[in-house]
Structure formats: C-alpha cells, structure tokens
Design a protein around this motif. Structure first.
Motif, PDB file in Angstrom:
ATOM      1  N   GLY A 116       0.731  -1.320  -0.103  1.00 30.42           N
ATOM      2  CA  GLY A 116      -0.030  -0.078   0.135  1.00 30.42           C
ATOM      3  C   GLY A 116       1.020   1.157   0.177  1.00 30.42           C
ATOM      4  O   GLY A 116       2.026   1.304  -0.592  1.00 30.42           O
ATOM      5  N   ILE A 117       0.427   2.281   0.493  1.00 28.49           N
ATOM      6  CA  ILE A 117       0.942   3.655   0.762  1.00 28.49           C
ATOM      7  C   ILE A 117       2.472   3.347   1.448  1.00 28.49           C
ATOM      8  O   ILE A 117       3.182   4.082   1.118  1.00 28.49           O
ATOM      9  N   TYR A 118       2.473   2.626   2.514  1.00 26.40           N
ATOM     10  CA  TYR A 118       3.841   2.329   2.887  1.00 26.40           C
ATOM     11  C   TYR A 118       4.929   1.970   2.004  1.00 26.40           C
ATOM     12  O   TYR A 118       6.029   2.380   2.033  1.00 26.40           O
ATOM     13  N   LEU A 119       4.672   1.111   1.101  1.00 24.75           N
ATOM     14  CA  LEU A 119       5.370   0.619   0.132  1.00 24.75           C
ATOM     15  C   LEU A 119       5.804   1.698  -0.887  1.00 24.75           C
ATOM     16  O   LEU A 119       6.981   1.961  -1.519  1.00 24.75           O
ATOM     17  N   GLY A 120       4.819   2.808  -1.198  1.00 21.52           N
ATOM     18  CA  GLY A 120       5.038   3.795  -2.104  1.00 21.52           C
ATOM     19  C   GLY A 120       6.006   4.761  -1.582  1.00 21.52           C
ATOM     20  O   GLY A 120       6.838   5.219  -2.318  1.00 21.52           O
ATOM     21  N   VAL A 121       5.783   4.939  -0.324  1.00 20.13           N
ATOM     22  CA  VAL A 121       6.790   5.804   0.488  1.00 20.13           C
ATOM     23  C   VAL A 121       8.190   5.159   0.459  1.00 20.13           C
ATOM     24  O   VAL A 121       9.168   5.799   0.241  1.00 20.13           O
ATOM     25  N   ALA A 122       8.282   3.817   0.794  1.00 16.61           N
ATOM     26  CA  ALA A 122       9.686   3.193   0.750  1.00 16.61           C
ATOM     27  C   ALA A 122      10.117   3.541  -0.813  1.00 16.61           C
ATOM     28  O   ALA A 122      11.268   3.573  -0.806  1.00 16.61           O
ATOM     29  N   THR A 123       9.390   3.042  -1.809  1.00 14.13           N
ATOM     30  CA  THR A 123       9.982   3.218  -3.139  1.00 14.13           C
ATOM     31  C   THR A 123      10.443   4.503  -3.407  1.00 14.13           C
ATOM     32  O   THR A 123      11.347   4.990  -4.192  1.00 14.13           O
ATOM     33  N   LEU A 124       9.658   5.669  -2.980  1.00 10.92           N
ATOM     34  CA  LEU A 124      10.102   6.844  -3.022  1.00 10.92           C
ATOM     35  C   LEU A 124      11.385   7.354  -2.639  1.00 10.92           C
ATOM     36  O   LEU A 124      11.886   7.997  -3.115  1.00 10.92           O
ATOM     37  N   ALA A 125      11.822   6.630  -1.482  1.00  7.39           N
ATOM     38  CA  ALA A 125      13.057   6.718  -1.143  1.00  7.39           C
ATOM     39  C   ALA A 125      14.266   6.663  -1.599  1.00  7.39           C
ATOM     40  O   ALA A 125      15.181   7.118  -2.043  1.00  7.39           O
ATOM     41  N   LEU A 126      13.969   5.364  -2.708  1.00  9.69           N
ATOM     42  CA  LEU A 126      15.009   4.953  -3.538  1.00  9.69           C
ATOM     43  C   LEU A 126      15.134   6.054  -4.685  1.00  9.69           C
ATOM     44  O   LEU A 126      16.503   6.148  -5.013  1.00  9.69           O
ATOM     45  N   VAL A 127      14.166   7.037  -5.169  1.00  7.40           N
ATOM     46  CA  VAL A 127      14.225   7.827  -6.123  1.00  7.40           C
ATOM     47  C   VAL A 127      15.393   9.173  -5.585  1.00  7.40           C
ATOM     48  O   VAL A 127      16.133   9.333  -6.259  1.00  7.40           O
ATOM     49  N   PHE A 128      14.934   9.454  -4.309  1.00  9.08           N
ATOM     50  CA  PHE A 128      15.949  10.629  -3.938  1.00  9.08           C
ATOM     51  C   PHE A 128      17.369  10.145  -3.649  1.00  9.08           C
ATOM     52  O   PHE A 128      18.272  10.672  -3.792  1.00  9.08           O
ATOM     53  N   LEU A 129      17.347   8.860  -3.078  1.00 10.09           N
ATOM     54  CA  LEU A 129      18.769   8.298  -2.689  1.00 10.09           C
ATOM     55  C   LEU A 129      19.360   8.061  -3.929  1.00 10.09           C
ATOM     56  O   LEU A 129      20.570   8.231  -4.311  1.00 10.09           O
ATOM     57  N   GLY A 130      18.781   7.537  -5.164  1.00 13.14           N
ATOM     58  CA  GLY A 130      19.467   7.278  -6.397  1.00 13.14           C
ATOM     59  C   GLY A 130      19.822   8.491  -7.122  1.00 13.14           C
ATOM     60  O   GLY A 130      20.983   8.642  -7.549  1.00 13.14           O
ATOM     61  N   HIS A 131      19.032   9.637  -6.952  1.00 10.08           N
ATOM     62  CA  HIS A 131      19.422  10.740  -7.611  1.00 10.08           C
ATOM     63  C   HIS A 131      20.641  11.547  -6.686  1.00 10.08           C
ATOM     64  O   HIS A 131      21.457  12.221  -7.605  1.00 10.08           O
ATOM     65  N   HIS A 132      20.815  11.268  -5.467  1.00  4.51           N
ATOM     66  CA  HIS A 132      21.810  11.718  -4.765  1.00  4.51           C
ATOM     67  C   HIS A 132      23.123  11.120  -5.261  1.00  4.51           C
ATOM     68  O   HIS A 132      24.206  11.596  -5.499  1.00  4.51           O
ATOM     69  N   VAL A 133      23.051   9.607  -5.478  1.00  5.58           N
ATOM     70  CA  VAL A 133      24.129   9.071  -6.064  1.00  5.58           C
ATOM     71  C   VAL A 133      24.864   9.136  -7.410  1.00  5.58           C
ATOM     72  O   VAL A 133      25.730   9.269  -7.670  1.00  5.58           O
ATOM     73  N   LEU A 134      23.789   9.553  -8.054  1.00  5.59           N
ATOM     74  CA  LEU A 134      24.117   9.943  -9.730  1.00  5.59           C
ATOM     75  C   LEU A 134      24.751  11.292  -9.487  1.00  5.59           C
ATOM     76  O   LEU A 134      25.627  11.364 -10.493  1.00  5.59           O
ATOM     77  N   LEU A 135      24.549  12.033  -8.742  1.00  6.53           N
ATOM     78  CA  LEU A 135      24.991  13.427  -8.646  1.00  6.53           C
ATOM     79  C   LEU A 135      26.550  13.278  -7.865  1.00  6.53           C
ATOM     80  O   LEU A 135      27.377  14.283  -8.505  1.00  6.53           O
ATOM     81  N   THR A 136      26.880  12.433  -7.211  1.00  7.79           N
ATOM     82  CA  THR A 136      28.070  12.347  -6.394  1.00  7.79           C
ATOM     83  C   THR A 136      28.891  11.277  -6.812  1.00  7.79           C
ATOM     84  O   THR A 136      30.461  11.865  -6.616  1.00  7.79           O
ATOM     85  N   ALA A 137      28.650  10.311  -7.458  1.00  5.76           N
ATOM     86  CA  ALA A 137      29.454   9.567  -7.957  1.00  5.76           C
ATOM     87  C   ALA A 137      29.922   9.534  -9.084  1.00  5.76           C
ATOM     88  O   ALA A 137      29.757   9.188 -10.358  1.00  5.76           O
ATOM     89  N   ASP A 138      30.861  10.826  -9.414  1.00  7.11           N
ATOM     90  CA  ASP A 138      31.258  11.263 -10.665  1.00  7.11           C
ATOM     91  C   ASP A 138      31.969  10.349 -11.442  1.00  7.11           C
ATOM     92  O   ASP A 138      32.020  10.207 -12.507  1.00  7.11           O
ATOM     93  N   SER A 139      33.059   9.387 -10.957  1.00  3.53           N
ATOM     94  CA  SER A 139      33.755   8.569 -11.710  1.00  3.53           C
ATOM     95  C   SER A 139      32.943   7.515 -12.216  1.00  3.53           C
ATOM     96  O   SER A 139      33.262   6.941 -13.306  1.00  3.53           O
ATOM     97  N   VAL A 140      31.558   7.138 -12.010  1.00  3.36           N
ATOM     98  CA  VAL A 140      30.809   6.306 -12.517  1.00  3.36           C
ATOM     99  C   VAL A 140      29.712   7.000 -13.183  1.00  3.36           C
ATOM    100  O   VAL A 140      29.386   6.441 -14.269  1.00  3.36           O
ATOM    101  N   THR A 141      28.954   8.027 -12.880  1.00  2.00           N
ATOM    102  CA  THR A 141      27.779   8.767 -13.526  1.00  2.00           C
ATOM    103  C   THR A 141      28.242   9.997 -14.245  1.00  2.00           C
ATOM    104  O   THR A 141      27.557  10.140 -15.057  1.00  2.00           O
ATOM    105  N   GLY A 142      29.422  10.332 -14.080  1.00  2.00           N
ATOM    106  CA  GLY A 142      29.862  11.801 -14.609  1.00  2.00           C
ATOM    107  C   GLY A 142      29.282  13.070 -13.890  1.00  2.00           C
ATOM    108  O   GLY A 142      29.528  14.010 -14.393  1.00  2.00           O
TER     109      GLY A 142
END
Length: 375
Positions: A116-142
């Motif tokens: 339900g909504i709890y799974l939706g909020v848990a998966t929403l955290a993946l988006v913010f975490l992934g976006h942070h990793v994409l911005l900071t892991a320069d050697s992999v993501t640019g």
C-alpha cells in the motif's frame, strides 16, 4: 470444428501481421523526429509493462520506477564505457538488465512485507537516494553533466551512424537502426509479459492483489510472489533504461527523478491497470504528447514556444496538464483505462446485432381469458 478454429485464428492474425508490416516499413518513410518519438515510446512501453505487472496485476504501489531505469541506463554506460570495464556493448546491456533485477532483489524483502502507501513511500526513498548517488559518484555517472552512451554493437553491426548503410535507396542512420532493435525488444517484452499473465504466476498475482488471505489459503506463497513481481518489474525497467540511454545517446541524473516515476504511473492508469496493451497505449500517449506539443507549439493556442519567458504555458507543462486531465476523466468515466473502454465498446458492437435479431413474426393472438365458473 478444427477447421473453424484454425480459420478464426488466421483471421485474428491478419491485423497483427498488418501492424507488424507497417511498423517495419516506417523507417523508410518517416524522418528522424518521428522515429525518435517511436523509440522513446517503445522504451517507455517496456517500462510501463513492468510497472503494470507490479502495480496493476500484483497490486503493489511503486513510486521508485525511475530508480531502476537509472540503474539500467547507467549500468550499461559504465559497463560498456570508459571509465569502466569496457565490456562488449551487448554483454553490458544484458548485465545492466540483470543489475536492475539485482537491485530489485535487494529491495524485494521490503516489498514482500510492506504494501500500500507504505510501500509507495519506501520506493519513493529510492528515487531521492538514487538521484543523490548519480550526482555525487562522478567517476561512474559523470556527475551533473552525465555521460555519453557507447553505441550498441551486435555481431560487428553497429547501431550508430558511424558507418554508412543504405537500404532501398534510404540512408539508415542511428534512429533507423535502433528502430528495429526497439521493435524486437518490445516484442520480446510483449510476449513474455502476456505469457506470464496468462500462466500460473499471473493467476497467483491476481489472487494476491484481490485478497492476500484468500491467496494464502489457495497455496500462494505471498511473500515470494510479491518479491518476484518486484524483481521482474525491475528487470523490465532496467531494459527500458538501456533503450532510453541508446535513444538519448547521453544520460543525465535530472532525467531520472520523481517526475519520471509519476509519468509511469500516469501511463498505466490511463492505459488500464493489469493490461499489457493498455500500458503500451498509455506509454505512447504520455511520451509522445509533450514532444508533439514542443514541435507544434507555435501553431497551438495558449502554448508558448520553448525558451520564451512571456508568462504563458510551455509545451511540457501544457502536456502535463492535458494528461493530468486525462487521468481525472479516466478515473471518473473509465476506471479500467483505455483498454477497458475499447473492450467494452467492442463487446457492445458485437452484442448489438444479436440484440436486434427477432424471432419470425407470429399472428397476433389475444391473451387467454379466464373461464368463468358455471353457475
């Protein structure tokens, strides 16, 4: 009886064969703009089918679909490029899809216990975490500027415009070559998803969506099937990410944000939850609309051309308003989406001739009158 069945199947195959023929012939007649729309739509359709299996069939709300698309896209870029292992591009594409499935597998224990909504909020955290990793892991993501995408090669054939290729007098660039690759991958997605839905796993997921208690009584391993649905959906998203990377030719972190996850939810709601054809129709609508409005912004009322700052609505915002209104209309008048609407119209058209058929006319006979008792 068997001849009638074979004739019916042959008649049903005619529209499919006609559609395949038209799709295969389009690169000979369309320019690059329309082919790009088709490529983006096919990639979106693959991801929408995966989300439809998870949310529409298994009944699990996910707002983190963009994260798994990013894993597939950046996984391919890093595995096939420099810096990176520099693997053959075909191997890198397969490994990127498996990497997205592994990411879904790591998250599947959460998906197996939360709903339900709890799974939706848990998966929403993946988006913010992934976006942070994409911005900071320069050697992999640019980092913020992203990375260019290595072209895909299969058996020495490159899906890029580096080598000249002409068929029937038509020069085949990257868009024309990727068109057939996209068709093949989309067909693979279509048939595997339909086979899954029509088989035992599909019936188990539908039972799980309707009632977990009833599904458990019937012998369905609830936690296992919910986790498996998440893994399969993640692999479809990873494949869509690889297709998007090849189509864009450059990946940047800002594309894989929360807006992309909301777009995918809009696709399956507009097209129809739990339907492969509906998810495809919704993906084409949501993907093509902003591109078409950008192309023809100067010819549309109340829509400003891209780059203007006169306070009017831009084509991208106008497109979001339109398919937001489409979601409201779908929820009010066709809760099962475009696929359900078409199915009801087809059933009504099929049933109308039967309703109009009447029995042969009979002479009018007055109603029998009750016999009065003899005094």
């Amino acid at each position: 009886m068997s001849e009638r069945l074979s004739r019916t199947r042959a008649i049903r195959l005619v529209p499919t064969l006609a559609a395949v023929t038209v799709l295969c012939a389009l690169p000979f007649y369309l320019d690059a703009f329309w082919l790009r729309i088709g490529l983006f739509s096919m990639a979106a359709a693959v991801g929408a089918v995966g989300l439809g299996l998870l949310s529409g069939t298994a009944g699990q709300l996910s707002l983190g679909h963009a994260f798994f698309l990013a894993v597939g896209a950046y996984g391919y870029v890093w595995l096939a490029g420099e810096p990176g292992p520099g693997l053959p591009s075909a191997v890198a594409a397969v490994l990127a899809v498996l990497l997205a499935g592994a990411a879904g597998g790591l998250f599947s224990p959460v998906a197996g216990r939360v709903r339900g909504i709890y799974l939706g909020v848990a998966t929403l955290a993946l988006v913010f975490l992934g976006h942070h990793v994409l911005l900071t892991a320069d050697s992999v993501t640019g980092g913020f500027n992203g990375r260019s995408v290595p072209p895909l090669e299969l058996g020495g054939f490159s899906f890029s415009a580096d080598s000249e290729l002409t068929l029937l007098g038509v020069p085949f660039g990257a868009e024309e070559r990727l068109w057939y690759l996209g068709l093949a991958l989309f067909a693979l997605t279509w048939f595997t998803a339909r086979g899954l839905l029509r088989g035992r796993p599909g019936r188990a997921l539908v039972a799980l969506r309707d009632s977990e208690t009833a599904a458990a009584v019937m012998g369905v391993d609830v936690s296992r099937y919910r986790s498996a649905a998440f893994v399969v959906s993640s692999m479809y998203a990873g494949l869509a990410g690889v297709m998007l990377a090849l189509s864009f030719r450059r990946v940047v972190p800002d594309y894989f944000g929360l807006v992309l996850s909301v777009d995918y939810l809009a696709m399956i709601v507009i097209g129809g939850l739990g339907s492969v054809a509906g998810a495809t129709a919704g993906a084409v609508f949501v993907t093509a609309l902003p591109l078409l409005m950008t192309r023809y912004a100067d010819q549309l009322p109340l829509v400003a051309a891209p780059g203007t700052t006169d306070g009017t609505v831009g084509p991208t915002e106008a497109a979001r308003y339109l398919y937001g209104a489409a979601i409201v209309l779908i929820l009010l008048f066709a809760p099962d989406g475009l696929h359900g609407l078409v199915r009801r119209l087809r059933a009504r058209r099929t049933a109308s001739p039967r309703a109009n058929t009447t029995s042969p006319s009979r002479p009018y006979a007055p109603a029998a009158r009750a016999k009065e008792p003899t005094p």
